[in-house]
Design a protein around this motif. Structure first.
Motif, mmCIF file in Angstrom:
data_model
loop_
_atom_site.group_PDB
_atom_site.id
_atom_site.type_symbol
_atom_site.label_atom_id
_atom_site.label_comp_id
_atom_site.label_asym_id
_atom_site.label_seq_id
_atom_site.Cartn_x
_atom_site.Cartn_y
_atom_site.Cartn_z
ATOM 1 N N LYS A 17 0.837 -1.199 0.000
ATOM 2 C CA LYS A 17 0.000 0.000 0.000
ATOM 3 C C LYS A 17 0.873 1.250 0.000
ATOM 4 O O LYS A 17 0.605 2.211 -0.736
ATOM 5 N N LEU A 20 2.289 1.745 -3.468
ATOM 6 C CA LEU A 20 1.261 2.245 -4.390
ATOM 7 C C LEU A 20 0.930 3.711 -4.115
ATOM 8 O O LEU A 20 0.743 4.498 -5.050
ATOM 9 N N GLU A 21 0.881 4.087 -2.849
ATOM 10 C CA GLU A 21 0.603 5.489 -2.512
ATOM 11 C C GLU A 21 1.728 6.404 -3.012
ATOM 12 O O GLU A 21 1.459 7.478 -3.559
ATOM 13 N N ALA A 24 1.462 6.642 -6.753
ATOM 14 C CA ALA A 24 0.302 7.471 -7.110
ATOM 15 C C ALA A 24 0.658 8.951 -6.983
ATOM 16 O O ALA A 24 0.344 9.753 -7.868
ATOM 17 N N ARG A 25 1.330 9.316 -5.885
ATOM 18 C CA ARG A 25 1.746 10.712 -5.693
ATOM 19 C C ARG A 25 2.672 11.155 -6.821
ATOM 20 O O ARG A 25 2.512 12.233 -7.393
ATOM 21 N N SER A 30 -4.747 9.506 -8.073
ATOM 22 C CA SER A 30 -5.262 9.051 -6.783
ATOM 23 C C SER A 30 -4.807 7.604 -6.599
ATOM 24 O O SER A 30 -4.375 6.943 -7.561
ATOM 25 N N LEU A 31 -4.891 7.104 -5.375
ATOM 26 C CA LEU A 31 -4.514 5.716 -5.121
ATOM 27 C C LEU A 31 -5.362 4.781 -5.983
ATOM 28 O O LEU A 31 -4.853 3.849 -6.605
ATOM 29 N N GLU A 34 -4.269 4.913 -9.576
ATOM 30 C CA GLU A 34 -2.983 4.229 -9.742
ATOM 31 C C GLU A 34 -3.176 2.716 -9.814
ATOM 32 O O GLU A 34 -2.607 2.043 -10.664
#
Length: 113
Positions: A17, A20-21, A24-25, A30-31, A34
């Protein structure tokens, strides 16, 4: 995507997670976007990145050209050097072919050869 699109719930590790975050950034998504992008990309590599599709197509063309050249070499009985010369010849412009032919011709007709 809309709020009416189907939803799924998935369990993932904290580490995944976090990755992925971060991704995404970095990509400005957004998460959720992504995750959807990565799933779509894995199912259809051409959707991954517009430039990547072009690179993949170019790699496929180069590979196909190499396979065809090797097939032709075997079929016609060329050795590797002959096949390389033919491939180089085919890539020359008409003007460069003309210049190279005149060079070969003058070299072959020269009494010093």
């Amino acid at each position: 995507m809309t709020k009416r699109d189907p939803m799924i719930h998935v369990r993932i590790s904290e580490e995944l997670k976090g990755i992925l975050e971060r991704e995404a950034r970095e990509s400005g998504r957004s998460l959720n976007a992504e995750v959807v992008h990565r799933i779509e990309s894995s199912l259809n590599p051409l959707l991954a990145e517009p430039g990547k599709a072009e690179i993949d197509i170019n790699k496929a063309l180069i590979l196909a050209k190499a396979i065809l050249a090797e097939d032709e070499r075997r079929r016609l009985g060329y050795d590797e050097n002959e096949a390389q010369m033919i491939a180089l010849w085919r890539d020359l412009s008409p003007r460069n072919k003309e210049l190279l032919l005149s060079l070969f011709t003058s070299s072959l007709l020269s009494p010093d050869s």
